[in-house]
Design an enzyme around this catalytic site. Structure first.
Site, PDB file in Angstrom:
ATOM      1  N   PHE A  11       0.862  -1.086   0.061  1.00  0.00           N
ATOM      2  CA  PHE A  11       0.038  -0.053  -0.090  1.00  0.00           C
ATOM      3  C   PHE A  11       0.952   1.204   0.019  1.00  0.00           C
ATOM      4  O   PHE A  11       0.905   2.116   0.802  1.00  0.00           O
ATOM      5  CB  PHE A  11      -0.687   0.076   1.071  1.00  0.00           C
ATOM      6  CG  PHE A  11      -2.057   1.092   1.206  1.00  0.00           C
ATOM      7  CD1 PHE A  11      -2.407   1.739   2.280  1.00  0.00           C
ATOM      8  CD2 PHE A  11      -2.804   0.890  -0.111  1.00  0.00           C
ATOM      9  CE1 PHE A  11      -3.493   2.693   2.066  1.00  0.00           C
ATOM     10  CE2 PHE A  11      -4.174   1.673  -0.183  1.00  0.00           C
ATOM     11  CZ  PHE A  11      -4.410   2.506   1.011  1.00  0.00           C
ATOM     12  N   THR A  98       4.434  -4.419  -4.307  1.00  0.00           N
ATOM     13  CA  THR A  98       5.352  -4.381  -3.188  1.00  0.00           C
ATOM     14  C   THR A  98       6.704  -4.014  -3.729  1.00  0.00           C
ATOM     15  O   THR A  98       6.935  -3.933  -4.930  1.00  0.00           O
ATOM     16  CB  THR A  98       5.547  -5.616  -2.419  1.00  0.00           C
ATOM     17  OG1 THR A  98       5.846  -6.738  -3.161  1.00  0.00           O
ATOM     18  CG2 THR A  98       3.995  -6.157  -1.748  1.00  0.00           C
ATOM     19  N   GLU A 151       1.502  -5.085 -17.388  1.00  0.00           N
ATOM     20  CA  GLU A 151       2.160  -3.893 -18.190  1.00  0.00           C
ATOM     21  C   GLU A 151       2.792  -2.780 -17.573  1.00  0.00           C
ATOM     22  O   GLU A 151       3.777  -2.204 -17.999  1.00  0.00           O
ATOM     23  CB  GLU A 151       0.504  -3.110 -18.852  1.00  0.00           C
ATOM     24  CG  GLU A 151       1.002  -1.888 -19.699  1.00  0.00           C
ATOM     25  CD  GLU A 151       1.612  -2.723 -21.015  1.00  0.00           C
ATOM     26  OE1 GLU A 151       1.279  -3.600 -21.693  1.00  0.00           O
ATOM     27  OE2 GLU A 151       2.959  -2.136 -21.320  1.00  0.00           O
ATOM     28  N   VAL A 154       7.380  -2.380 -17.364  1.00  0.00           N
ATOM     29  CA  VAL A 154       8.287  -1.783 -18.162  1.00  0.00           C
ATOM     30  C   VAL A 154       7.438  -0.314 -18.716  1.00  0.00           C
ATOM     31  O   VAL A 154       6.240  -0.459 -19.104  1.00  0.00           O
ATOM     32  CB  VAL A 154       8.520  -2.539 -19.287  1.00  0.00           C
ATOM     33  CG1 VAL A 154       9.557  -1.794 -20.088  1.00  0.00           C
ATOM     34  CG2 VAL A 154       9.377  -4.009 -18.876  1.00  0.00           C
ATOM     35  N   LYS A 226      14.233  -4.982 -16.709  1.00  0.00           N
ATOM     36  CA  LYS A 226      13.397  -4.383 -18.073  1.00  0.00           C
ATOM     37  C   LYS A 226      13.762  -5.000 -18.960  1.00  0.00           C
ATOM     38  O   LYS A 226      13.003  -5.468 -20.068  1.00  0.00           O
ATOM     39  CB  LYS A 226      13.050  -2.922 -17.647  1.00  0.00           C
ATOM     40  CG  LYS A 226      12.463  -2.485 -16.519  1.00  0.00           C
ATOM     41  CD  LYS A 226      12.677  -0.931 -16.432  1.00  0.00           C
ATOM     42  CE  LYS A 226      11.547  -0.433 -15.191  1.00  0.00           C
ATOM     43  NZ  LYS A 226      11.852   1.016 -14.868  1.00  0.00           N
TER      44      LYS A 226
HETATM   45  N1  LIG Z   1       6.647   4.101  -8.603  1.00  0.00           N
HETATM   46  C1  LIG Z   1       6.652   3.973  -9.809  1.00  0.00           C
HETATM   47  O1  LIG Z   1       6.714   4.914 -10.903  1.00  0.00           O
HETATM   48  C2  LIG Z   1       6.919   2.759 -10.473  1.00  0.00           C
HETATM   49  C3  LIG Z   1       6.952   1.585  -9.393  1.00  0.00           C
HETATM   50  N2  LIG Z   1       6.827   0.396 -10.197  1.00  0.00           N
HETATM   51  C4  LIG Z   1       7.059  -0.695  -9.200  1.00  0.00           C
HETATM   52  O2  LIG Z   1       5.948  -0.985  -8.420  1.00  0.00           O
HETATM   53  C5  LIG Z   1       5.985  -1.508  -7.125  1.00  0.00           C
HETATM   54  C6  LIG Z   1       5.588  -0.342  -6.260  1.00  0.00           C
HETATM   55  O3  LIG Z   1       6.126   0.835  -6.335  1.00  0.00           O
HETATM   56  P1  LIG Z   1       5.863   2.056  -5.283  1.00  0.00           P
HETATM   57  O4  LIG Z   1       4.274   2.140  -5.064  1.00  0.00           O
HETATM   58  O5  LIG Z   1       6.355   3.253  -6.026  1.00  0.00           O
HETATM   59  O6  LIG Z   1       6.909   1.681  -4.395  1.00  0.00           O
HETATM   60  P2  LIG Z   1       6.478   2.085  -2.620  1.00  0.00           P
HETATM   61  O7  LIG Z   1       7.777   1.755  -2.078  1.00  0.00           O
HETATM   62  O8  LIG Z   1       5.915   3.361  -2.550  1.00  0.00           O
HETATM   63  O9  LIG Z   1       5.628   1.042  -2.058  1.00  0.00           O
HETATM   64  C7  LIG Z   1       5.605  -0.465  -1.767  1.00  0.00           C
HETATM   65  C8  LIG Z   1       4.902  -0.699  -0.606  1.00  0.00           C
HETATM   66  O10 LIG Z   1       5.155  -2.235  -0.493  1.00  0.00           O
HETATM   67  C9  LIG Z   1       5.061  -2.372   0.855  1.00  0.00           C
HETATM   68  N3  LIG Z   1       5.737  -3.825   0.942  1.00  0.00           N
HETATM   69  C10 LIG Z   1       6.976  -4.248   0.595  1.00  0.00           C
HETATM   70  N4  LIG Z   1       7.090  -5.535   0.629  1.00  0.00           N
HETATM   71  C11 LIG Z   1       5.923  -5.935   1.410  1.00  0.00           C
HETATM   72  C12 LIG Z   1       5.455  -7.147   1.459  1.00  0.00           C
HETATM   73  N5  LIG Z   1       6.480  -8.162   1.763  1.00  0.00           N
HETATM   74  N6  LIG Z   1       4.424  -7.175   2.092  1.00  0.00           N
HETATM   75  C13 LIG Z   1       3.525  -6.288   2.174  1.00  0.00           C
HETATM   76  N7  LIG Z   1       3.927  -5.105   1.769  1.00  0.00           N
HETATM   77  C14 LIG Z   1       5.045  -4.829   1.499  1.00  0.00           C
HETATM   78  C15 LIG Z   1       5.809  -1.243   1.404  1.00  0.00           C
HETATM   79  O11 LIG Z   1       5.526  -1.292   2.810  1.00  0.00           O
HETATM   80  C16 LIG Z   1       5.312  -0.186   0.558  1.00  0.00           C
HETATM   81  O12 LIG Z   1       4.423   0.520   1.188  1.00  0.00           O
HETATM   82  C17 LIG Z   1       7.573  -1.730  -7.145  1.00  0.00           C
HETATM   83  O13 LIG Z   1       7.937  -3.110  -7.440  1.00  0.00           O
HETATM   84  C18 LIG Z   1       8.017  -0.683  -8.166  1.00  0.00           C
HETATM   85  O14 LIG Z   1       9.138  -1.234  -8.749  1.00  0.00           O
HETATM   86  C19 LIG Z   1       7.059  -0.106 -11.550  1.00  0.00           C
HETATM   87  C20 LIG Z   1       6.599   0.983 -12.427  1.00  0.00           C
HETATM   88  C21 LIG Z   1       6.645   2.230 -12.074  1.00  0.00           C
HETATM   89  N1  LIG Z   2      12.172   3.147 -10.318  1.00  0.00           N
HETATM   90  C1  LIG Z   2      11.563   3.079 -11.570  1.00  0.00           C
HETATM   91  C2  LIG Z   2      10.013   2.985 -11.249  1.00  0.00           C
HETATM   92  C3  LIG Z   2       9.505   2.431 -12.710  1.00  0.00           C
HETATM   93  O1  LIG Z   2       9.673   1.083 -13.165  1.00  0.00           O
HETATM   94  C4  LIG Z   2      12.028   4.053 -12.816  1.00  0.00           C
HETATM   95  O2  LIG Z   2      12.490   5.013 -12.039  1.00  0.00           O
HETATM   96  O3  LIG Z   2      11.799   3.978 -13.749  1.00  0.00           O
END
Ligand SMILES: NC(=O)C1=CN([C@@H]2O[C@H](COP(=O)(O)OP(=O)(O)OC[C@H]3O[C@@H](n4cnc5c(N)ncnc54)[C@H](O)[C@@H]3O)[C@@H](O)[C@H]2O)C=CC1
Ligand SMILES: N[C@@H](CC=O)C(=O)O
Length: 362
Positions: A11, A98, A151, A154, A226
């Protein structure tokens, strides 16, 4: 009106942006998409777990401060309880968002597997399960008549995977390369403007672009994941992470930045995968100083871009957001839309089969 119940595993920035979208734009989404969305379960390392089969009050949980947890709420616990929640909650779709673990893709890969094994569709933005376990998880989904969509793994909400898989029919793609990380591209641009590496990284973190450990963005392991995904999903070839020569951008000095600017060059972190004559793929991640005439040189901020080299069209380049909470939440929504379409197709096929079976027009 059909309703899809969601379980949000993780979350953080992206999942919260999806929850905000569902909470604030429900009427337009329902009218436009032909289905409504409800969140019935949330787990997170910080908040614990919450399961409310009649739907969670998203405005209320979004208003909870960091440091609070779900234990005081009906169906709440301070413990994430991922396995039990994923397995037992009444969700139709599990949203896995996560932390990406670039080494083995765990525990997210297990989250995905548990969801599929309990009859739930999956959408994820987590690159770990996709880069390291996509074939097994896709096979499990197909075996169970479920969808495994990713989707957002990447280029965030920019539909690069569906573009490659659905909009280039009859073509042979011989290579795919591009700017595949929003954080590092943002950082390089800020450094051209005089910011320090550390300050630029902090800004990217505040904007919600960066990984939990931004080393993944800066040293190239995020791009490496990616590249592996693109090699498999676009070129159809599995590439091990160990075989992808990877160099990040921390070695680019202020002098390098200045000299490039004086010569009309722009440093970019480029990920690439190219078919070889023996049917394999060579892949790499490395910083390159591009001339201003290069189609990728002008890609700025967290914008990304991918160039496909094809047999009949030559080069086709697609550009769009590579990171961002809302942009990536849209990737999850686009996956849910794809899951809905696949579900309706499956239902129509089953109905047609029934008609054939009984020879009756329903
Ligand atoms: N932020 C972005 O622009 C993008 C993010 N992503 C991917 O999406 C995913 C989420 O990204 P964000 O929301 O930005 O990261 P974030 O760090 O803001 O949120 C991740 C959340 O997952 C929770 N978490 C981690 N491990 C956990 C577990 N084992 N069980 C339950 N909760 C857990 C954390 O407490 C945190 O609240 C990551 O894998 C990231 O690589 C992919 C594309 C773009
Ligand atoms: N941390 C990544 C999030 C998307 O995959 C980035 O900056 O591209």
């Amino acid at each position: 009106m059909r309703t899809y119940d969601l379980a949000l595993i993780g979350f953080g920035g992206v999942s919260r942006a999806l929850a905000e979208l569902i909470s604030s734009d429900a009427e337009r989404l329902t009218r436009q998409l032909g289905f409504s969305l409800r969140v019935v379960a949330i787990t997170d390392l910080a908040f614990g777990s919450l399961v409310q089969p009649d739907g969670i009050d998203l405005a209320a949980v979004l208003a909870m401060p960091r440091g609070a947890d779900f234990s005081a709420l009906p169906g709440g616990s301070a413990d994430p309880r991922n396995h039990d929640v994923i397995q037992d909650c009444p969700a139709d779709i599990v949203v896995e968002a996560t932390f990406t673990n670039p080494v083995d893709g765990q525990p997210a890969a297990s989250h995905v597997r548990w969801a599929l094994e309990s009859g739930k569709h999956v959408t994820t933005t987590n690159k770990g399960p996709v880069a390291l376990h996509a074939r097994a998880l896709t096979a499990l989904a197909e075996e169970r008549g479920l969808s495994f969509e990713f989707e957002g793994a990447v280029l965030s909400g920019t539909p690069i995977l569906r573009f490659a898989q659905q909009m280039l029919p009859g073509l042979t793609t011989t290579s795919v390369e591009g700017i595949l990380n929003g954080t590092s591209n943002y950082v390089l641009g800020r450094r051209e403007a005089g910011a320090t590496l550390e300050a630029a990284i902090r800004e990217a973190q505040e904007l919600g672009y960066a990984e939990a450990d931004p080393t993944a963005d800066i040293e190239g392991s995020d791009v490496r994941l990616k590249v592996a995904i693109l090699a498999q999903q676009v070129l159809g070839v599995d590439v091990s992470l160990a075989s992808i020569d990877t160099q990040g951008i921390s070695g680019i000095s202020d002098a390098d930045i200045r000299e490039a600017s004086e010569q009309g060059l722009r440093w970019k972190l480029i990920g690439s995968a190219t078919r070889t004559d023996d049917g394999g793929v060579t892949a790499a991640v490395r910083p390159v100083a591009l001339g201003e005439e290069h189609p990728l040189a002008g890609i700025a901020g967290a914008t990304n871009a991918v160039t496909f080299t094809t047999n009949l069209l030559g080069q086709v380049t697609v550009s769009g957001p590579g990171a961002g909470r809302v942009e990536t939440a849209y990737a999850l929504l686009s996956d849910i839309i794809a899951i809905d379409a696949a579900t309706r197709t499956s239902e129509r096929a089953a109905a047609a089969e029934l008609v054939d079976l009984v020879g009756v027009t329903l």
